[in-house]
Design a protein around this motif. Sequence first.
Motif, PDB file in Angstrom:
ATOM      1  N   VAL A  52     -60.384  42.338 -12.163  1.00  0.00           N
ATOM      2  CA  VAL A  52     -59.733  42.364 -13.476  1.00  0.00           C
ATOM      3  C   VAL A  52     -60.332  43.478 -14.335  1.00  0.00           C
ATOM      4  N   LEU A  53     -61.664  43.618 -14.285  1.00  0.00           N
ATOM      5  CA  LEU A  53     -62.307  44.639 -15.117  1.00  0.00           C
ATOM      6  C   LEU A  53     -61.886  46.046 -14.720  1.00  0.00           C
ATOM      7  N   ILE A  54     -61.789  46.283 -13.403  1.00  0.00           N
ATOM      8  CA  ILE A  54     -61.397  47.619 -12.944  1.00  0.00           C
ATOM      9  C   ILE A  54     -59.956  47.918 -13.338  1.00  0.00           C
TER      10      ILE A  54
ATOM     11  N   GLN B 230     -59.713  42.420 -21.451  1.00  0.00           N
ATOM     12  CA  GLN B 230     -61.143  42.737 -21.575  1.00  0.00           C
ATOM     13  C   GLN B 230     -61.786  41.960 -22.710  1.00  0.00           C
ATOM     14  N   VAL B 231     -61.095  41.936 -23.857  1.00  0.00           N
ATOM     15  CA  VAL B 231     -61.669  41.256 -25.018  1.00  0.00           C
ATOM     16  C   VAL B 231     -61.761  39.750 -24.771  1.00  0.00           C
ATOM     17  N   MET B 232     -60.683  39.199 -24.198  1.00  0.00           N
ATOM     18  CA  MET B 232     -60.659  37.756 -23.923  1.00  0.00           C
ATOM     19  C   MET B 232     -61.798  37.377 -22.982  1.00  0.00           C
ATOM     20  N   ARG B 233     -61.975  38.164 -21.917  1.00  0.00           N
ATOM     21  CA  ARG B 233     -63.026  37.863 -20.946  1.00  0.00           C
ATOM     22  C   ARG B 233     -64.392  37.882 -21.615  1.00  0.00           C
ATOM     23  N   GLN B 234     -64.674  38.990 -22.328  1.00  0.00           N
ATOM     24  CA  GLN B 234     -65.999  39.137 -22.904  1.00  0.00           C
ATOM     25  C   GLN B 234     -66.261  38.048 -23.951  1.00  0.00           C
ATOM     26  N   SER B 235     -65.248  37.773 -24.744  1.00  0.00           N
ATOM     27  CA  SER B 235     -65.400  36.777 -25.796  1.00  0.00           C
ATOM     28  C   SER B 235     -65.700  35.404 -25.202  1.00  0.00           C
ATOM     29  N   LEU B 236     -64.969  35.051 -24.146  1.00  0.00           N
ATOM     30  CA  LEU B 236     -65.153  33.748 -23.510  1.00  0.00           C
ATOM     31  C   LEU B 236     -66.522  33.670 -22.826  1.00  0.00           C
ATOM     32  N   VAL B 237     -66.930  34.784 -22.202  1.00  0.00           N
ATOM     33  CA  VAL B 237     -68.245  34.818 -21.562  1.00  0.00           C
ATOM     34  C   VAL B 237     -69.336  34.588 -22.613  1.00  0.00           C
ATOM     35  N   ASP B 238     -69.192  35.243 -23.768  1.00  0.00           N
ATOM     36  CA  ASP B 238     -70.175  35.067 -24.847  1.00  0.00           C
ATOM     37  C   ASP B 238     -70.228  33.612 -25.308  1.00  0.00           C
TER      38      ASP B 238
ATOM     39  N   VAL C 230     -64.230  47.468 -26.963  1.00  0.00           N
ATOM     40  CA  VAL C 230     -63.265  47.963 -26.004  1.00  0.00           C
ATOM     41  C   VAL C 230     -62.737  49.324 -26.385  1.00  0.00           C
ATOM     42  N   ARG C 231     -62.465  49.518 -27.689  1.00  0.00           N
ATOM     43  CA  ARG C 231     -61.947  50.819 -28.092  1.00  0.00           C
ATOM     44  C   ARG C 231     -62.740  51.426 -29.194  1.00  0.00           C
TER      45      ARG C 231
ATOM     46  N   PRO D 191     -54.366  35.227 -20.116  1.00  0.00           N
ATOM     47  CA  PRO D 191     -54.698  34.473 -18.894  1.00  0.00           C
ATOM     48  C   PRO D 191     -55.600  35.265 -17.943  1.00  0.00           C
ATOM     49  N   LEU D 192     -55.340  36.581 -17.807  1.00  0.00           N
ATOM     50  CA  LEU D 192     -56.184  37.399 -16.935  1.00  0.00           C
ATOM     51  C   LEU D 192     -57.635  37.380 -17.413  1.00  0.00           C
ATOM     52  N   GLY D 193     -57.812  37.513 -18.736  1.00  0.00           N
ATOM     53  CA  GLY D 193     -59.153  37.511 -19.297  1.00  0.00           C
ATOM     54  C   GLY D 193     -59.856  36.176 -19.078  1.00  0.00           C
TER      55      GLY D 193
END
Lengths: 315, 280
Positions: free
Chosen positions: A132-134, A198-206, B279-280, A115-117
């Motif tokens: 969230v990123l920080i 982080q992964v969820m955010r980036q993936s969704l942005v893409d 990420v990692r 959910p955060l992502g």
Amino acid sequence: MIRAFAAGVASLLATLLVASVVIFAAMQVLPGDPAQVMLGVNARPDTLAALREQLGLDQPLAVRYWTWVSGLLTGNPGVSHTYAVPVSDLIAARLGVSLPLAALALALAVAIGLPLGMWAAARRGRAVDRGVLIVAQLGIAVPNFWLAMLLVLLFAVTLRWLPPGGFPGWDAGAGPALLALVLPAVALALPQSAILAQVMRQSLVDVLAQDFVRTARAKGLTRGQALRRHALRNAFIPILSVLGLQFPFLLAGTIIIENVFFLPGIGRLVFQAVNQRDLIVVQSVVMLLVAIVAVVNLLVGLAYAAVDPRVRRAA
Amino acid sequence: MNRDFLNARLLAGAIIVGGVCLMALISLVWTPYDPLKLDIANRFAPPGPRHWLGTDQLGRDVLSLLMRGAVGPVGVSISAVTIGLVVGATAGMLAASSGGVASYATLRTSDFLFAFPALLIAILLRETLGPGMLNAMVAIGIFYIPIFIRVSYGASLPVWRSGYVAAARVAGRGSLWIATVHVLPNIAGVLTVHTSVQLSLGVLAEASLSYIGLGVQPPQPSWGRMLLEAQTLLPISPLLAIAPGLAIMVTVMGFNLLGAGLRQALDPRGAFIPESEAVR
């Protein structure tokens, strides 16, 4: 799909076979005779010989390997030297702590991270996103055992809300047992959830930047509808691969966290067994953990194919 | 070097990582106090002008312990990544060159190693190598090998199909020569980015191993060991647990920032690692 499944299972079996040989061999080069460790330095030679015979240490290597592997397959790899109970009983009892802990941690990590992502991706570039990123950067850098100590300091030592460690056992009722698992699970879950966010955010942005999402918006769907109906399913694909990649870390983390909280799980078992030269326990537990990692890798690969038709066709 | 290269994350990461490495090096020749010297009469001294971060349960100077304690995580992480990089990149590049049985065998071995978390390797090797820095280095190094095999295999595959490699083959050059002269420079950027990201993981892994007694051995200090010793003293002296943990966290963040900065500088279009898997 069926062919991919068969190939995956064949590769899994080969991995397990080689792993059993490697693990067995690694145990054989350990200096220190288990019989000597059990009886102490002053043991008489004939007592030592008798114990070696009782433990089967006088048998040839190949015979001992075969006894162990065939025992693994029938669910009875042998008897622990130090606990004097079948290894399978010992492992089953310890899994009763480790599995709920790992499951709780994984569930928490997913429930917090995804959910955060999504929230950050939906508000891309705004304050929420940066925040969230920080936080995720900090979360990724925190060693889980240190986080565990800080949680103990706050919730057990200062506030006294939760126990600082130990495990009352499931016999005492689910309530106290679950309470004892809360802090360990949170310590395991928070760094994992930072990675997932982080992964969820980036993936969704893409995914949101792709043409089919624009098409969906052009058809008249709102941003939320386009996100839910079209983007999310695609954005989950990298999540699957990251969950697979992170799984060994979760497992290793469980072993360490059990030692922080003195939980009688698989992790503490393997450490005590290494110190006591209880080889049959060490090799069986390590084999079990390797098997779990290998099976999870296979399942992730298959889930990948199930979610993404492009992977299915390529296979 | 143009301005794009020196982005903020790269700069911040380089400063943190440089600082920590410098601190570790200095600690080998100088620390404010001898980090191994006990001073029981002066134990649990609060932070002050004489001991900036106070003293621990045995009267050792915490700042000195913290400085010397950097040697384990930084040293082990760098050596382990070197093992993984040298073995993994060589195997990965050569596997991509040949195809066929050798390539299949290398990739299968890599998949196989992937099923062994570093912690299990450390447990298996503990008695053979003895618990200590060497064990941690080798265990984490072996864990890195499949990661670098995968990275270098994927990155070098297109290079091996290029015209200049074919030309070198016709000129009678061997695979190892071509790998060193033609392939390696082409995948150096990818390897650099992955190396710095993996270094951050190495610091965390070393700290975990030292914490459970498989890494740096007493009396030598290490951040992971300091946390182990501080654990039972949490109610009495929380600072003893907070300082080494913060040191680990800042160092890991430094390597992560360096990796992110390098990626931005060397790979602006995200060709090396898909952003979502970086990420990692």
